[in-house]
Design an enzyme around this catalytic site. Sequence first.
Site, PDB file in Angstrom:
ATOM      1  CB  VAL A 106     -19.876  53.069   1.795  1.00 25.55           C
ATOM      2  CG1 VAL A 106     -18.790  52.258   1.116  1.00 25.55           C
ATOM      3  CG2 VAL A 106     -19.688  53.026   3.298  1.00 25.55           C
ATOM      4  CB  SER A 107     -16.905  56.099   4.080  1.00 30.82           C
ATOM      5  OG  SER A 107     -16.029  56.832   4.896  1.00 30.82           O
TER       6      SER A 107
END
Length: 278
Positions: A106-107
Amino acid sequence: MRESELGRSRRAHPTSELVEVDGLSLRVSIEGRGRPLLLFNGIGAALELLAPFRRALLETQTIAIDLPGTGSSATTTFPRSLRGLAGLADALLDVLGYDRVDVLGVSWGGALAQEFTLRYPWRVRRLVLVATTAGWVSVPGSPAALRVLATPRRYYSPTYFAEIAPTLYGGAVRANPRLLEDQGHLRFIRPPSVRGYVWQLAALVGWTSMFRLHRIASPTLVLAADDDPIVPLVNAELIVARLRDGRLSVVRQGGHLFLITHAETIGPEVEAFLAGGA
């Protein structure tokens, strides 16, 4: 290599321990039963922040890590590149006794997940990229959001976090900042070290996967929000266009933290993909 007690037990209930890997002490948490899913978190984030998403997975075993400088893991003396961090994750899987896993990033962790898959393709069965980019050739986020990301202050000051959350994360958080209250206290229990946060920022300098994404053979689900101040939706479209077997799913009004705020709907979608569904 001998498996650790944590890796061998495969417990249904959350467990965590410090594992020695490449001379570093890393905190690892294994939760649930089923197909193993390795999780790479966002910049500065401790593994506790993934709790809502992990709870939403019913048939998946998650392996979460405090990367160097975050949570309870040691901070390295010098920065490591994403390539070096991918090698660290590869060594960790050996210590834990895992061979092939699914991977979700994520990210910032999505960048690491791409690098890990490119360098160790035999390790990755299926890949999930959440609210992430392909690096320096990507479309940047809003200047206001990027200024906030430049420091770890939001991990140290609840007042500051509440003030900047709508601007930084967008989506549903704009209309209802209280969405992050349930996990807010976890953000401040184990903040990153300042040096560890800076080292994570440094790992992205000059990095891109854009010209290598076509090498990824693993089926890949790219999840993105239509209102993400940090990572505009166009970045997910660019990634999918370069993948051999990529599919895009857009979360309406999800914001950058939709993996947490929309965990009850994202969890089943991820599990359907990992099980081979559309």
